[in-house]
Design an enzyme around this catalytic site. Sequence first.
Site: not given
Length: 219
Positions: A127, A130-132, A135
């Site tokens: 998770v 995926a966030y990194v 962004k």
Amino acid sequence: MLVAIVGGNGQIARLLHPLVVAQGHTPVALVRSEEQRAALEELGAEVRLLDIENAGVDDFAAAFEGCSAVVFSAGGGPDGNIERKRTVDLEGSLKSIEAATRLGIRRFVQVSAIDVDEPVTPDAGEVWAAYVAAKRDSDAALRASHLAWTILRPGRLTDDPATGHVAIGPDVPRGPVTRADVAAVLAAVLDRPDTVGQQWNLVGGDVPLDEALDAAARA
């Protein structure tokens, strides 16, 4: 001017609206629920409905109509949902960039996250990875655009009161920063042409906000 704020009911956005009003502008809070209207209007925002995940570029363009600047502060949140990191953090940004470009809106300020260009450690979890990635890729797309962009990459966000003191720069090391101070920096850079084309880390510090921005813009 009208300032479209994507993710207009987010924690940073709710702190940003009154600051934008204080500068003589009108924040346009883009939110997905009519139920959020009254509270945001009390903060001085004009409210327009936009479902970031399900809306197309045409819908974004309609929501941006009449605006002179865009602040992208939306995020999928810490809900463990990998898919929303793509549909909100990445695709929401990409659609905002395309809509702003189509309408001739030049000014675009994006809230990212510190160190997203660095490799993710194997134990970070998918998770977070995926966030990194979301962004990182949204920042790259904005840098590649022809917009008058500024990218702010805050460190770990806290709900402490604003300090008015920050550290800003491309290589500032990771650290905490209050959401209130992030909102204050967002409001400040909107009216500063010398922040265009800048990508800065943002954490709490010892330097008054305006002085920190002055130094970062000169560097």
